[in-house]
Design a protein around this motif. Sequence first.
Motif, short mmCIF file in Angstrom:
data_model
loop_
_atom_site.label_atom_id
_atom_site.label_comp_id
_atom_site.label_asym_id
_atom_site.label_seq_id
_atom_site.Cartn_x
_atom_site.Cartn_y
_atom_site.Cartn_z
N MET A 1 0.84 -1.19 0.00
CA MET A 1 0.00 0.00 0.00
C MET A 1 0.88 1.25 0.00
SD MET A 1 -1.47 0.38 3.96
CE MET A 1 -1.83 -1.36 4.19
N LEU A 2 0.30 2.35 -0.46
CA LEU A 2 1.01 3.64 -0.49
C LEU A 2 0.32 4.60 0.47
CD1 LEU A 2 3.00 5.76 -1.64
CD2 LEU A 2 1.33 6.17 -3.49
N ILE A 3 1.08 5.08 1.48
CA ILE A 3 0.56 6.09 2.40
C ILE A 3 1.25 7.40 2.10
CG2 ILE A 3 0.29 6.80 4.80
CD1 ILE A 3 0.25 3.89 5.62
N HIS A 4 0.45 8.43 1.81
CA HIS A 4 0.99 9.76 1.51
C HIS A 4 0.95 10.58 2.79
CE1 HIS A 4 0.90 13.41 -1.46
NE2 HIS A 4 1.66 13.64 -0.42
N VAL A 5 2.12 10.89 3.31
CA VAL A 5 2.24 11.66 4.56
C VAL A 5 2.50 13.12 4.19
CG1 VAL A 5 3.51 11.92 6.72
CG2 VAL A 5 3.12 9.63 5.77
N ILE A 6 1.64 14.00 4.64
CA ILE A 6 1.73 15.42 4.29
C ILE A 6 2.17 16.23 5.50
CG2 ILE A 6 0.42 17.44 3.50
CD1 ILE A 6 -1.63 15.35 2.30
N ASN A 7 3.31 16.93 5.35
CA ASN A 7 3.68 17.93 6.35
C ASN A 7 3.04 19.23 5.90
OD1 ASN A 7 4.81 19.72 8.14
ND2 ASN A 7 6.80 19.77 7.12
N PRO A 8 2.06 19.75 6.61
CA PRO A 8 1.38 20.97 6.15
C PRO A 8 2.22 22.24 6.17
CG PRO A 8 -0.02 19.72 7.64
CD PRO A 8 1.35 19.14 7.74
N ASN A 9 3.34 22.23 6.91
CA ASN A 9 4.17 23.43 6.82
C ASN A 9 5.19 23.27 5.70
OD1 ASN A 9 6.76 22.44 7.79
ND2 ASN A 9 5.99 22.54 9.89
N THR A 10 6.01 24.28 5.47
CA THR A 10 6.89 24.26 4.28
C THR A 10 8.36 24.21 4.68
OG1 THR A 10 6.73 26.69 4.24
CG2 THR A 10 5.23 25.46 2.78
N GLN A 33 5.15 7.95 1.00
CA GLN A 33 5.51 9.13 0.19
C GLN A 33 5.26 10.34 1.08
OE1 GLN A 33 3.25 9.58 -3.42
NE2 GLN A 33 3.70 11.77 -3.59
N VAL A 34 6.25 11.18 1.26
CA VAL A 34 6.09 12.35 2.12
C VAL A 34 6.19 13.61 1.26
CG1 VAL A 34 8.54 12.57 2.71
CG2 VAL A 34 6.80 13.42 4.30
N SER A 35 5.40 14.61 1.60
CA SER A 35 5.43 15.85 0.82
C SER A 35 5.02 17.03 1.70
CB SER A 35 4.46 15.77 -0.37
OG SER A 35 3.11 15.82 0.08
N GLN A 36 5.23 18.21 1.16
CA GLN A 36 4.80 19.44 1.82
C GLN A 36 4.24 20.36 0.74
OE1 GLN A 36 8.83 20.48 3.14
NE2 GLN A 36 8.72 22.32 1.86
N GLY A 56 -2.89 24.18 1.10
CA GLY A 56 -1.77 23.34 0.67
C GLY A 56 -2.02 21.86 0.95
N VAL A 57 -2.64 21.58 2.09
CA VAL A 57 -2.96 20.18 2.42
C VAL A 57 -3.89 19.60 1.35
CG1 VAL A 57 -4.23 18.71 4.04
CG2 VAL A 57 -2.62 20.42 4.91
N LEU A 58 -4.89 20.39 0.98
CA LEU A 58 -5.86 19.89 -0.01
C LEU A 58 -5.21 19.71 -1.38
CD1 LEU A 58 -8.95 22.01 1.10
CD2 LEU A 58 -8.41 19.63 1.67
N GLU A 59 -4.28 20.59 -1.72
CA GLU A 59 -3.57 20.43 -3.00
C GLU A 59 -2.71 19.17 -2.98
OE1 GLU A 59 -1.69 24.22 -3.25
OE2 GLU A 59 -3.40 25.17 -4.28
N GLU A 60 -2.11 18.85 -1.83
CA GLU A 60 -1.32 17.62 -1.72
C GLU A 60 -2.21 16.38 -1.83
OE1 GLU A 60 1.72 19.59 -2.22
OE2 GLU A 60 2.12 17.48 -1.74
N VAL A 61 -3.40 16.45 -1.26
CA VAL A 61 -4.33 15.31 -1.39
C VAL A 61 -4.75 15.14 -2.84
CG1 VAL A 61 -6.62 14.43 -0.76
CG2 VAL A 61 -5.14 15.46 0.99
N ARG A 62 -5.00 16.24 -3.52
CA ARG A 62 -5.37 16.13 -4.94
C ARG A 62 -4.26 15.44 -5.73
NH1 ARG A 62 -7.52 21.20 -8.46
NH2 ARG A 62 -5.57 22.17 -7.75
N GLN A 63 -3.01 15.79 -5.42
CA GLN A 63 -1.90 15.12 -6.12
C GLN A 63 -1.82 13.65 -5.71
OE1 GLN A 63 1.86 17.26 -6.10
NE2 GLN A 63 0.78 19.25 -6.05
N GLU A 65 -4.27 11.75 -4.99
CA GLU A 65 -5.31 11.01 -5.72
C GLU A 65 -4.80 10.64 -7.11
OE1 GLU A 65 -7.02 10.07 -3.07
OE2 GLU A 65 -8.80 10.11 -4.35
N ALA A 66 -4.06 11.53 -7.70
CA ALA A 66 -3.51 11.25 -9.05
C ALA A 66 -2.46 10.13 -8.99
CB ALA A 66 -2.90 12.53 -9.63
N HIS A 67 -1.79 9.99 -7.83
CA HIS A 67 -0.73 8.97 -7.69
C HIS A 67 -1.25 7.68 -7.07
CE1 HIS A 67 2.10 12.70 -7.47
NE2 HIS A 67 1.93 12.31 -8.73
N GLY A 68 -2.55 7.64 -6.77
CA GLY A 68 -3.12 6.39 -6.26
C GLY A 68 -2.79 6.10 -4.82
N ALA A 69 -2.73 7.14 -3.98
CA ALA A 69 -2.47 6.91 -2.55
C ALA A 69 -3.60 6.07 -1.94
CB ALA A 69 -2.35 8.25 -1.82
#
Length: 243
Positions: A1-10, A33-36, A56-63, A65-69
């Motif tokens: 499985m792929l878990i997308h971990v989002i750090n909401p700060n930059t 997969q981790v991102s900010q 920014g959190v919502l934009e990371e979730v949209r991405q 979805e495109a990567h199949g998290a």
Amino acid sequence: MLIHVINPNTTAGMTDKIGACATRVAAPGTRIQVSQPESGPVSIESHFDEAISTVGVLEEVRQGEAHGADAYVIACFGDPGLLAARELTRAPVIGIAEAGFHLATLISTRFSVVTTLSRTAIIAEHLLAQYGFRDHCRRVRAIDLPVLELENPAGNAYEALLAECRRARDEDGIGAIVLGCGGMADLTQRLTEALGLPVVEGVSAAVKLAESLVSLGLGTSKHGDLAFPRPKPFVGRFADWGA
Ligand code: 5HY
């Protein structure tokens, strides 16, 4: 499985730390997969910071979805954008505050939270009430250091955190401590050994809860308020969110 971990700060150093923590606890077969966000505050220390970071959190979730998290973790203790993010996906979305609270209630009857700035304690208090854990938490404490002090190797953030955790252990009548910042993700083992009581850290907790939900075939319900948003035009800077 792929878990997308989002750090909401930059702050990339904190993102790397959060990603390392998530990877360390992930089960074999779980990819992290981790991102900010590209834009937003370098740290989240107020209602205003939280509000801005939510986009920014919502934009990371949209991405994602495109990567199949298969699941998402929102790795900021205010759980910014949690419900809005859940509307955007059928995958589980777990905030590190709610994850920490849940696990703490499974191993203790009362816990305390130790976070960074006193001014953000109210955010944790609001979440405790929203999630139904207000009666389980004795106190939300703060070390009164800025979030990015946790990224300062020459600073005294660990010592301040250990001292406040000791006061919580000795004064609050608790069985566990919940760390109140994604930037504390690398301190759990040291603190647990120093304090002699369980220390729950939200990134780790959220990754394992996400794995459990995915393995049980449980995702965000699309029946009711977490259904996908109704399609509508958006104008201006959010035009590309429109349908
Ligand atoms: C966090 N701020 O976890 C919160 C911690 C806090 O930038 N990452 C941040 O103090 O609310």
